[in-house]
Each structure stands twice: as C-alpha cells, then as structure tokens.
Scaffold this active site. Structure first.
Site, PDB file in Angstrom:
ATOM      1  N   PRO A  91      76.015  62.584  78.352  1.00 28.55           N
ATOM      2  CA  PRO A  91      76.858  63.133  77.277  1.00 28.55           C
ATOM      3  C   PRO A  91      77.306  62.071  76.275  1.00 28.55           C
ATOM      4  O   PRO A  91      77.566  62.372  75.115  1.00 28.55           O
ATOM      5  CB  PRO A  91      78.067  63.711  78.020  1.00 28.55           C
ATOM      6  CG  PRO A  91      77.670  63.804  79.449  1.00 28.55           C
ATOM      7  CD  PRO A  91      76.599  62.765  79.687  1.00 28.55           C
ATOM      8  N   ASP A 132      64.274  57.145  73.716  1.00 26.67           N
ATOM      9  CA  ASP A 132      63.850  56.257  74.787  1.00 26.67           C
ATOM     10  C   ASP A 132      64.227  54.843  74.371  1.00 26.67           C
ATOM     11  O   ASP A 132      64.012  54.455  73.219  1.00 26.67           O
ATOM     12  CB  ASP A 132      62.343  56.376  75.031  1.00 26.67           C
ATOM     13  CG  ASP A 132      61.998  55.790  76.386  1.00 26.67           C
ATOM     14  OD1 ASP A 132      62.595  56.233  77.387  1.00 26.67           O
ATOM     15  OD2 ASP A 132      61.166  54.876  76.462  1.00 26.67           O
TER      16      ASP A 132
HETATM   17  P1  IMP Z   1      67.102  55.312  78.451  1.00 26.34           P
HETATM   18  O1  IMP Z   1      65.830  55.369  77.677  1.00 26.34           O
HETATM   19  O2  IMP Z   1      68.314  55.623  77.638  1.00 26.34           O
HETATM   20  O3  IMP Z   1      67.025  56.080  79.743  1.00 26.34           O
HETATM   21  O4  IMP Z   1      67.316  53.796  78.882  1.00 26.34           O
HETATM   22  C1  IMP Z   1      66.325  53.035  79.535  1.00 26.34           C
HETATM   23  C2  IMP Z   1      66.968  51.861  80.232  1.00 26.34           C
HETATM   24  O5  IMP Z   1      67.586  50.991  79.300  1.00 26.34           O
HETATM   25  C3  IMP Z   1      68.040  52.226  81.251  1.00 26.34           C
HETATM   26  O6  IMP Z   1      67.941  51.310  82.323  1.00 26.34           O
HETATM   27  C4  IMP Z   1      69.331  52.042  80.493  1.00 26.34           C
HETATM   28  O7  IMP Z   1      70.398  51.708  81.352  1.00 26.34           O
HETATM   29  C5  IMP Z   1      68.976  50.893  79.559  1.00 26.34           C
HETATM   30  N1  IMP Z   1      69.701  51.020  78.305  1.00 26.34           N
HETATM   31  C6  IMP Z   1      69.383  51.836  77.263  1.00 26.34           C
HETATM   32  N2  IMP Z   1      70.276  51.722  76.283  1.00 26.34           N
HETATM   33  C7  IMP Z   1      71.176  50.809  76.725  1.00 26.34           C
HETATM   34  C8  IMP Z   1      72.370  50.286  76.156  1.00 26.34           C
HETATM   35  O8  IMP Z   1      72.805  50.644  75.059  1.00 26.34           O
HETATM   36  N3  IMP Z   1      73.028  49.389  76.907  1.00 26.34           N
HETATM   37  C9  IMP Z   1      72.606  48.982  78.130  1.00 26.34           C
HETATM   38  N4  IMP Z   1      71.513  49.430  78.711  1.00 26.34           N
HETATM   39  C10 IMP Z   1      70.800  50.354  78.004  1.00 26.34           C
END
Ligand code: IMP
Length: 217
Positions: free
Chosen positions: A9, A62
């Site tokens: 969210p 992503d």
């Molecule tokens: P997702 O694509 O948002 O699922 O993120 C992929 C990976 O990158 C996950 O391990 C997230 O925790 C990490 N990640 C994505 N955006 C951030 C951020 O803004 N801060 C810290 N980790 C991030």
C-alpha cells in the site's frame, strides 16, 4: 480509474502524490515475476498479465539495487537476494569492494490495451515474450505475411527512474528493503523521512515522468 498493481500500500500512497486526486487505486494482484536480466521486460510482462486480469488501465513497477563493483548485482534479482542473503550480507560483500557506488532503479509499466508512440519513453511490444513462448524458430516467416518476429498484441509503455548513491553500513530505522545500506547525499534512505525519500527516489522519478505523460493520455 488507474490500478496500481502491488501488494504494498505504501507504493500507492507514493503514486497518489503525483497523480490527480482519486485517479488511482490499489489492485492487490500477484502477477508472475519472471526472471530476466533487465527490469523493463519484468514490468512489461507483469503489466500485460495484470491488464488481462483487471480489464482496466494498470501500472506495475519493478525495482532493484544495482551495485557498481558487483557489475550491477543484485539488480533484477534484488527481491530474491533480500529474501535469501539478506540486506546486511549485501553490505558485508560490498564492504570488500573498492567501488561501492550503487543505484536504485525503478521501471513502471503502463498498459491500457491501446497503442503508444515510442518517444521519448520506450514501449515494450512483448517480442521476447512471444519469442520465448514460440521457441527457437521464432523470428522466421510465420506465414502471416508480415516481416520480423510476432509481437504481443498488448504494448506496454515504460518509464524509468534512477537514484545514485553508495553502499554503507546499515543506518536508520525508516523505509524498507535495502534502505538502511543505501546512502544518497550523506543520508541513508532509512534515515530520511518519507517526503525526503520520495523527492529523490527512483520510484518518485519514474512516477514523475509517468504523471506528466499520463496527464495528456
Ligand atoms: P520490488 O520490485 O518493489 O518488489 O523491489 C525489488 C527489491 O528491491 C526488493 O528486495 C525491495 O525490497 C527492493 N527495493 C525496491 N525499492 C526499494 C526502495 O525504495 N528501498 C529499498 N529497497 C527497495
């Protein structure tokens, strides 16, 4: 109404800051996250699947952490690495590197069933998805009279955001994921309040580009 497809969210609250009031809502749909060495095709595949599920305009994102001294690893594998090695291990590995520069990247994929002009942000036409599904002969004459590989009928518009920084020992209690080990401008993302992080973050930059384009859509 635009659907931001995520189980998180917090991402929708961030998107609401960039889009007109009441124009976006969360769609809690767990699309297939394919393994690929770039973020764009992952977001595009997810957007297609989510659009087919929702039958309404969708936005999928992503993201990943790209460490220079590790040739961009974990990059698109960031979720897997966070779940298996953990964030502290990533810092320990990076601590041995000469080059600890890193970047967060985010790609947003938008799909509403219609076509797009490619400029200035790219459009994914699913060539790789169709090629992978069709096997090694894809790209040869498929008898439809058209030249070149077949494309998925659902194009996806992509918007990329980027923030540079470096890997440091964990600091701060805020944020999530790799935030405690990612320093930008002297502060880790986990030390920043939400507004400050959004103002510089990869997702904020991608949302900014998307919102500007979407206003004319
Ligand atoms: P997702 O694509 O948002 O699922 O993120 C992929 C990976 O990158 C996950 O391990 C997230 O925790 C990490 N990640 C994505 N955006 C951030 C951020 O803004 N801060 C810290 N980790 C991030």
């Amino acid at each position: 109404m635009l659907r931001y497809v995520t189980t998180n969210p917090g991402k929708v609250r961030e998107a609401e800051r960039y889009l007109p009031d009441g124009s976006v809502e969360r769609l809690d749909f767990d699309y297939t996250e394919v393994q690929a060495d770039e973020l764009g095709p992952i977001a595009a595949r997810g957007a297609r699947e989510a659009y087919r599920h929702a039958d309404a305009p969708v936005l999928v994102d992503d993201a990943g952490l790209f460490v220079e001294g590790l040739d961009g690893f974990p990059g698109p594998y960031s979720s897997y690495v966070e779940d298996t090695l953990g964030v502290e291990r990533v810092h320990e590995i990076a601590a041995d590197l000469d080059d600890r520069r890193a970047a967060f990247r985010c790609v947003l994929g938008y799909c509403d069933g219609e076509g797009f002009a490619a400029s200035p942000d790219p459009v994914d036409r699913g060539d790789r998805d169709v090629a992978a599904a069709a096997g090694p002969d894809e790209g040869e004459d498929d008898g439809d009279g058209a030249d070149g590989p077949e494309t998925d009928p659902l194009p996806v518009k992509l918007f990329e955001g980027y923030v540079p920084g470096r890997i440091v020992a964990p600091r701060g209690d805020g944020g999530f994921g790799y935030d405690p080990i990612f320093e930008h401008d002297g502060e880790t993302f986990a030390e920043m309040d939400t507004d400050r992080k959004n103002a510089v973050s990869h997702r904020g930059r991608a949302l900014e580009k998307f919102a500007e384009w979407y206003a004319d859509r």
